[in-house]
Design a protein around this motif. Structure first.
Motif, PDB file in Angstrom:
ATOM      1  N   ALA A  22       0.829  -1.207   0.000  1.00 31.72           N
ATOM      2  CA  ALA A  22       0.000   0.000   0.000  1.00 31.72           C
ATOM      3  C   ALA A  22       0.864   1.259   0.000  1.00 31.72           C
ATOM      4  N   LEU A  23       1.950   1.249   0.776  1.00 36.87           N
ATOM      5  CA  LEU A  23       2.857   2.387   0.820  1.00 36.87           C
ATOM      6  C   LEU A  23       3.531   2.606  -0.538  1.00 36.87           C
ATOM      7  N   ALA A  69       1.070   4.232  -2.853  1.00 35.97           N
ATOM      8  CA  ALA A  69       0.812   5.621  -2.462  1.00 35.97           C
ATOM      9  C   ALA A  69       1.974   6.532  -2.809  1.00 35.97           C
ATOM     10  N   GLU A  70       3.187   6.014  -2.669  1.00 33.08           N
ATOM     11  CA  GLU A  70       4.378   6.835  -2.885  1.00 33.08           C
ATOM     12  C   GLU A  70       4.857   6.835  -4.327  1.00 33.08           C
ATOM     13  N   PRO A 112       0.603   6.752  -7.176  1.00 30.75           N
ATOM     14  CA  PRO A 112      -0.575   7.284  -6.475  1.00 30.75           C
ATOM     15  C   PRO A 112      -1.819   7.383  -7.357  1.00 30.75           C
ATOM     16  N   SER A 113      -1.663   7.308  -8.673  1.00 26.47           N
ATOM     17  CA  SER A 113      -2.829   7.408  -9.560  1.00 26.47           C
ATOM     18  C   SER A 113      -3.536   6.077  -9.774  1.00 26.47           C
ATOM     19  N   SER A 114      -3.042   5.011  -9.144  1.00 27.34           N
ATOM     20  CA  SER A 114      -3.695   3.704  -9.274  1.00 27.34           C
ATOM     21  C   SER A 114      -5.167   3.800  -8.891  1.00 27.34           C
ATOM     22  N   ARG A 151      -5.946   0.475  -6.550  1.00 27.37           N
ATOM     23  CA  ARG A 151      -5.316   0.621  -5.231  1.00 27.37           C
ATOM     24  C   ARG A 151      -4.717  -0.683  -4.706  1.00 27.37           C
TER      25      ARG A 151
END
Length: 264
Positions: free
Chosen positions: A212-213, A216-217, A220-222, A225
């Motif tokens: 998840a990190l 996000a890093e 982030p446009s996924s 998710r």
């Protein structure tokens, strides 16, 4: 939709694990006779044993060769002179600062990621063209469009596959042979799991938290998710290899979870 590839021979490069293995299984399930390739005899044998344990993979066969070299490609061609479906999945990547990427690094990644596909497509395309039917795919990446700063050489090699695929589709226009690239995003392959596991250990978090990190890093446009599974990528590859996909050619087919910020 029922996809029937009975009577077709499919070569999948780099197919002893990850996306390649999932594609090989998917094609076998659709009835194709699948040719597995890898550099190590034990991994090829293990993959064949797994495939032959199912009715769909009973006819699967394997070739041991280093397709990142001209000699390795020639060995595969001599062992399997004809194919109806060619999935150029073989690829390598490495996280490395641009200023540290040597000429040898650039040469290696182009030989494996680009030239393996060039050599094999150059051989198998004429036979497909003569028979009036064939499917060629290059497994690219969303990194071809979003060049990652941490591995520029990888992104550039995948961008090269985009140009190669589009150009070859034009060469084979009207022949009944389609040529496409498939663009996965972060996918839960063995390599990715190891990569995320190492990062998780370094940062003192669980692998699930690290995944998840990472998204996000770094992505982030996924929109999904999460990392995709190899089977999710393979599903698109199997469709693109099917008779039903006869009007899909010269395309970049995305299965990257909506990471690319573009509607075109």
């Amino acid at each position: 939709m029922i996809i029937n590839l009975s009577g077709k021979t499919a070569i999948v490069t780099g197919s002893t694990g990850g996306i390649g293995l999932a594609v090989a299984k998917g094609l076998a399930d659709a009835g194709a006779t699948v040719v597995i390739s890898g550099r190590h005899q034990e991994r090829v044998d293990a993959t064949l044993a797994a495939l032959r344990g199912t009715q769909a993979g009973a006819l699967a066969r394997g070739v041991v060769a280093d397709l990142g070299t001209a000699a390795g490609c020639q060995a595969l061609i001599e062992a399997e002179p004809q194919a109806d479906i060619l999935i150029n999945n073989l690829g390598i990547y490495a996280v490395k600062p641009f200023l540290d990427i040597s000429d040898a690094d650039w040469e290696e990644i182009f030989q494996v990621n680009v030239m393996s596909g060039v050599r094999l497509a150059r051989h198998y395309a004429p036979g497909m063209q003569a028979r009036g039917w064939g499917r060629i795919q290059f497994i690219s990446s969303e990194s071809a469009l979003n060049i990652p700063g941490e591995m520029v050489h990888y992104g550039v090699s995948k961008a090269a596959l985009q140009g190669l695929s589009r150009g070859l589709a034009k060469v084979l226009a009207g022949s009944g042979v389609t040529v496409n690239t498939v663009l996965p995003g972060p996918t839960r392959t063995e390599g990715a799991v190891a990569f995320i596991g190492k990062m998780a250990q370094e940062r003192g978090v669980s692998a699930t938290e690290m995944e998840a990190l990472f998204l996000a890093e770094n992505r982030p446009s996924s929109l999904i998710r999460r990392f995709a599974t190899p089977e999710e990528v393979a599903n698109l590859c199997v469709y693109a290899a099917s008779p039903q996909a006869s009007a899909t050619t010269g395309a970049a087919l995305r299965v990257e979870g909506g990471i690319v910020e573009s509607i075109a």
